[in-house]
Scaffold this active site. Structure first.
Site, short mmCIF file in Angstrom:
data_model
loop_
_atom_site.label_atom_id
_atom_site.label_comp_id
_atom_site.label_asym_id
_atom_site.label_seq_id
_atom_site.Cartn_x
_atom_site.Cartn_y
_atom_site.Cartn_z
N TYR A 134 -7.06 8.03 -23.68
CA TYR A 134 -5.79 8.28 -24.38
C TYR A 134 -5.10 6.96 -24.70
CZ TYR A 134 -0.80 9.25 -24.85
OH TYR A 134 0.50 9.25 -25.28
N LYS A 175 -4.09 5.10 -28.38
CA LYS A 175 -2.74 4.64 -28.77
C LYS A 175 -2.80 3.18 -29.24
CE LYS A 175 -0.48 8.10 -28.67
NZ LYS A 175 0.46 8.63 -29.64
N SER A 194 2.93 4.24 -26.53
CA SER A 194 3.22 4.56 -25.13
C SER A 194 3.13 3.32 -24.27
CB SER A 194 2.20 5.59 -24.65
OG SER A 194 2.28 5.75 -23.26
#
Ligand code: NAD
Ligand code: UFG
Length: 338
Positions: free
Chosen positions: A149, A153, A125
């Site tokens: 989060y 990643k 991302s």
């Protein structure tokens, strides 16, 4: 033609990628625990493509189940979508995110190693860049994660890069997506957020259906042309096609790459509201509210590497994104005049 396993293949981006792969003649196997997807997705994929994809209901953290799946369905490569993806939830429950995303990826990589599967495309991302100093973002910009989060990643990317560097993986692509929106133009598959959507496009669609009274625009005092947050929105069908091309690139080249997937165009919240109203003919009442904690002001990606390496370029524009998001959401809401 390749055999490909899609972890999280019943989800939003995974299901669109299954269609893109099938259209290009690849054989798809889906592995999903259906934690965040509907059980009728495989039927919908059959309706769309005329193909029945084998579906394995399993958790990526279950190495034995993943190994059994890979033994039963020998594949040339894995496209790894399965993860949790809500920034707020990751801050509320960090261990859940470390477990699902990081431990899950380690277990999957173990199963791949056990079955000698050495090619992977990974869903990363643009959130790993945090607030970049400038846009468009290039892949060599510093990573500055701002959430749990985002950290998961980046760790997942690093696991894959390390395995490629040490020869355990032959070919790998970390794909850093900007903001996916839209749905398949057939409105047979799309995004199905549960509860109140966090993201702008699904929330806006639900305002337009009348399910929500107004859109809260989170801040109009950013240093952007109209003061609202700027993002690079990408149509999920373009994103899906990029996965098919990335896969084909990895089948032909033993390399590890990190590549942005975006359109290169920055769009503000109010730009998107205006485009949506123009394209759909639906009103989106909105109110300016305080900034949402954790939001960055602005970013858009430089997609040049994806074009150079994969021969991929976004083909769909913001009107396509609004039209297809709306058609899907209106159908879900039972509105017949679309
Ligand atoms: P999604 O939730 O629709 O799809 C993820 C799928 O993985 C779901 O079907 C879910 O049931 C499955 N899954 C989750 N945990 C699993 C587990 N432990 N074992 C097996 N299956 C599991 O999400 P999406 O929007 O399609 O995102 C796919 C990937 O792209 C994710 O890795 C996400 O982090 C990444 N990504 C998404 C966005 C976005 O805004 N949608 C942006 C950038 C990156
Ligand atoms: N916004 C509003 N009102 C809303 C929702 C969003 O004004 O109700 C604004 C946000 O403040 C932001 C823009 O719309 O300026 C986009 O917000 P989204 O929530 O749609 O998307 P984000 O850029 O915050 O994050 C998304 C995913 C992340 C991912 C990131 C980059 O949710 O998981 O894109 O890929 F990391």
């Amino acid at each position: 033609m390749a055999n490909v396993l899609l972890t999280g293949g019943a989800g939003y981006i995974g299901s669109h990628t299954a269609v893109a792969l099938a259209e290009r003649g690849h054989q798809v196997v889906i592995l999903d625990n259906f934690r965040n997807s509907q059980r009728d997705v495989p039927d919908r994929l059959l309706r769309l493509t005329g193909k029945s994809f084998p579906v394995i209901e399993a958790d990526i953290r279950d190495t034995a189940a993943c190994s059994a799946a890979l033994a039963a369905h020998p594949v040339d490569a894995v496209i790894h979508f399965a993860a949790l993806k809500a920034v707020g939830e990751s801050e509320a429950d960090p261990l859940l995110y470390y477990d699902m995303n990081i431990i899950g990826t380690i277990r999957l990589l173990e199963a791949m190693q056990a079955q000698n599967i050495r090619r992977i495309v990974f869903s990363s991302s643009a959130t790993v860049y945090g607030q970049p100093d400038t846009s468009p973002i290039l892949e060599n910009f510093p990573t500055r994660v701002q959430s749990i989060y985002g950290r998961t990643k980046l760790v997942m990317e690093n696991l894959i890069t390390d395995l490629a560097r040490t020869g355990k993986l032959l070919a790998a692509a970390n794909l850093r997506y900007v903001n996916p929106v839209g749905a398949h133009p057939s409105a047979v598959i799309g995004e199905t957020p549960t509860g109140v959507p966090n993201n702008l496009m699904p929330f806006m669609c639900q305002v337009a259906t009348g399910q929500r009274e107004f859109l809260s625009v989170f801040g109009n005092d950013y240093n952007t042309p109209d003061g609202t947050g700027v993002r690079d929105y990408i149509h999920v069908v373009d994103l899906a096609n990029a996965h098919a091309l990335a896969l084909e690139y990895l089948l032909a080249n033993d390399v590890a790459v990190t590549v942005n997937l975006g359109t290169g165009i920055g769009i503000s919240v109010l730009d998107l509201v205006n485009a949506f109203e123009k394209t759909t003919g639906r009103a989106v009442p909105y109110k300016i509210m305080p900034r949402r904690p954790g939001d960055v002001a602005s970013y858009f990606a430089n997609p040049g590497a994806a074009e150079k390496l994969f021969g991929w370029k976004a083909a769909l524009n913001v009107d396509d994104m609004c039209r297809d998001s709306w058609t899907w959401e209106a159908k879900r809401a039972g509105i017949n005049d679309v």
